[in-house]
Motif scaffolding. Structure first.
Motif, PDB file in Angstrom:
ATOM      1  N   GLU A  58      92.735  21.201  29.024  1.00  0.00           N
ATOM      2  CA  GLU A  58      92.409  20.815  30.401  1.00  0.00           C
ATOM      3  C   GLU A  58      91.508  19.584  30.473  1.00  0.00           C
ATOM      4  N   LYS A  59      90.664  19.350  29.469  1.00  0.00           N
ATOM      5  CA  LYS A  59      89.771  18.204  29.507  1.00  0.00           C
ATOM      6  C   LYS A  59      90.515  16.881  29.347  1.00  0.00           C
ATOM      7  N   GLU A  60      91.723  16.941  28.840  1.00  0.00           N
ATOM      8  CA  GLU A  60      92.513  15.724  28.644  1.00  0.00           C
ATOM      9  C   GLU A  60      93.349  15.361  29.859  1.00  0.00           C
ATOM     10  N   TYR A  61      93.544  16.315  30.755  1.00  0.00           N
ATOM     11  CA  TYR A  61      94.432  16.119  31.898  1.00  0.00           C
ATOM     12  C   TYR A  61      93.704  16.486  33.188  1.00  0.00           C
ATOM     13  N   PRO A  62      93.291  15.485  33.981  1.00  0.00           N
ATOM     14  CA  PRO A  62      92.573  15.765  35.227  1.00  0.00           C
ATOM     15  C   PRO A  62      93.433  16.539  36.220  1.00  0.00           C
ATOM     16  N   MET A  63      92.771  17.322  37.036  1.00  0.00           N
ATOM     17  CA  MET A  63      93.433  18.020  38.132  1.00  0.00           C
ATOM     18  C   MET A  63      93.759  17.032  39.246  1.00  0.00           C
ATOM     19  N   PRO A  64      94.774  17.308  40.043  1.00  0.00           N
ATOM     20  CA  PRO A  64      95.038  16.463  41.215  1.00  0.00           C
ATOM     21  C   PRO A  64      93.931  16.601  42.248  1.00  0.00           C
ATOM     22  N   ASP A  65      93.748  15.576  43.049  1.00  0.00           N
ATOM     23  CA  ASP A  65      92.802  15.618  44.152  1.00  0.00           C
ATOM     24  C   ASP A  65      93.424  16.442  45.267  1.00  0.00           C
ATOM     25  N   LEU A  66      92.871  17.614  45.516  1.00  0.00           N
ATOM     26  CA  LEU A  66      93.467  18.520  46.490  1.00  0.00           C
ATOM     27  C   LEU A  66      92.994  18.259  47.910  1.00  0.00           C
ATOM     28  N   GLN A  67      92.089  17.314  48.066  1.00  0.00           N
ATOM     29  CA  GLN A  67      91.622  16.998  49.410  1.00  0.00           C
ATOM     30  C   GLN A  67      92.771  16.387  50.216  1.00  0.00           C
ATOM     31  N   GLY A  68      93.095  16.992  51.312  1.00  0.00           N
ATOM     32  CA  GLY A  68      94.180  16.506  52.134  1.00  0.00           C
ATOM     33  C   GLY A  68      95.544  16.957  51.666  1.00  0.00           C
ATOM     34  N   ALA A  69      95.566  17.797  50.602  1.00  0.00           N
ATOM     35  CA  ALA A  69      96.842  18.318  50.118  1.00  0.00           C
ATOM     36  C   ALA A  69      97.067  19.702  50.694  1.00  0.00           C
ATOM     37  N   LYS A  70      98.236  20.227  50.482  1.00  0.00           N
ATOM     38  CA  LYS A  70      98.526  21.577  50.946  1.00  0.00           C
ATOM     39  C   LYS A  70      98.871  22.432  49.740  1.00  0.00           C
ATOM     40  N   THR A  71      98.565  23.715  49.825  1.00  0.00           N
ATOM     41  CA  THR A  71      98.919  24.653  48.779  1.00  0.00           C
ATOM     42  C   THR A  71      99.853  25.691  49.356  1.00  0.00           C
ATOM     43  N   VAL A  72     100.661  26.256  48.500  1.00  0.00           N
ATOM     44  CA  VAL A  72     101.580  27.307  48.892  1.00  0.00           C
ATOM     45  C   VAL A  72     101.028  28.601  48.338  1.00  0.00           C
ATOM     46  N   THR A  73     100.767  29.578  49.176  1.00  0.00           N
ATOM     47  CA  THR A  73     100.192  30.837  48.708  1.00  0.00           C
ATOM     48  C   THR A  73     101.032  32.004  49.187  1.00  0.00           C
ATOM     49  N   LYS A  74     101.462  32.823  48.257  1.00  0.00           N
ATOM     50  CA  LYS A  74     102.125  34.088  48.546  1.00  0.00           C
ATOM     51  C   LYS A  74     101.686  35.064  47.456  1.00  0.00           C
ATOM     52  N   GLY A  75     100.508  35.638  47.610  1.00  0.00           N
ATOM     53  CA  GLY A  75      99.985  36.527  46.575  1.00  0.00           C
ATOM     54  C   GLY A  75      99.239  35.756  45.505  1.00  0.00           C
ATOM     55  N   THR A  76      99.825  34.686  44.988  1.00  0.00           N
ATOM     56  CA  THR A  76      99.161  33.807  44.033  1.00  0.00           C
ATOM     57  C   THR A  76      99.381  32.372  44.477  1.00  0.00           C
TER      58      THR A  76
END
Length: 304
Positions: free
Chosen positions: A278-296
């Motif tokens: 994980e330290k080699e690959y940054p997470m996406p900037d989730l600000q202004g993004a949408k997530t899909v949630t259905k249980g997980t």
């Protein structure tokens, strides 16, 4: 679950089907596609070469125990040990086998040359509108380069039966479970489904049952019976979105399982320490993004 009929699963048992490619050196390659990716498994002998002339994005290489190779890109050359994962940068690359064995490559659907050769290409004749698209996550720290990961240091021979070893790149994720020497407890299975992505399960040792249950919709003609077929290895199954599934190994001896997701799973990537690199690959900037949630939490997409 969706009201639409889930597509059929694709199951490839390599020793019982013709390869999609056989080169002049006798290297056989079986090509199975999903909506967003291709799994290409090659049976090689020393000196065999697997070349991508100019791959559009990163791809992954799995070498099981006993298989060794060398990979060369435009800028680097690295000797790959067995029981390993390697992430290959975009551009040209050549894998040269140093031993006899199997080499598995996982490549995104940008590799249209491989999509067209897949034995199950007709399964995706309508595309894959039910899946989240492959939106590349941020570039890796230090830029694109060969990243080779021996897997043995991440397996405890005296540890629990289920030992996840999760890695990701900008465009995919793979869970290379430590090899099993005992069978799964049938009172502790994990049936589940994914709303908007497929799962490929690559198995290179042992015998497996991938239990599958398709959802019902309003049209009785779309209904499919449950599947509990026992399959040999080496093999791969593409489990469609919305299909309830759980897998277990059967019989005696060693078994192995590699679960593949494309794009990366945000729910796994969001757990600190869960993804080994994980330290080699940054997470996406989730600000202004949408997530899909259905249980997980299932996927990440840029906002429209």
């Amino acid at each position: 679950m969706t009201e639409n009929a889930a597509r059929q699963a694709s199951v490839a048992c390599f020793d019982t089907m013709k390869p999609q490619e056989t080169d002049d050196a006798g290297t056989q390659t079986w090509i199975t596609r999903g909506g967003n990716f291709v799994v290409a498994v090659s049976r090689v002998k020393p000196g065999a070469k697997l070349t991508r002339e100019n791959n559009a994005d990163e791809y992954m290489v799995i070498l099981p125990p006993g298989t060794q190779a060398t990979i060369k890109t435009a800028d680097e050359e690295v000797e790959l040990g067995d029981d390993s994962l390697t992430i290959v940068p975009p551009g040209p690359s050549t894998i040269t086998a140093r031993t006899e064995g199997l080499i598995a490559r996982i490549i995104t659907s940008n590799a249209t040359d491989l999509l067209d050769k897949a034995w199950n290409a007709a399964t995706y004749a309508d595309g894959a509108p039910e899946l989240a698209p492959v939106e590349p996550w941020p570039d890796p720290v230090g830029g694109f380069k060969l990243r080779h990961y021996p897997l043995a240091p991440y397996a405890d021979p005296n540890g629990e039966r289920i030992q996840p070893r999760l890695f990701r790149s900008t465009n995919m994720m793979v869970n290379l479970f430590a090899h099993y020497h005992t069978r799964r407890d049938t009172t502790a299975l994990s049936p589940h489904w994914h709303e908007d992505f497929e799962q490929a399960s690559l198995t290179l040792h042992g015998r497996w049952i991938h239990h599958l249950r398709w959802p019902w919709n309003a049209n009785l003609a779309d209904w499919r019976p449950d599947n509990h077929d026992e399959i040999p290895t080496p093999s791969v199954i593409i489990i469609p979105a919305n299909v309830v599934h759980t897998s277990r190994d059967v019989g005696e001896g060693e078994s192995s399982l590699y679960d593949i997701f494309c794009p990366p799973r945000l729910d796994f990537a969001s757990k600190p320490g869960f993804v080994i690199n994980e330290k080699e690959y940054p997470m996406p900037d989730l600000q202004g993004a949408k997530t899909v949630t259905k249980g997980t939490l299932l996927s990440w997409q840029k906002s429209a």
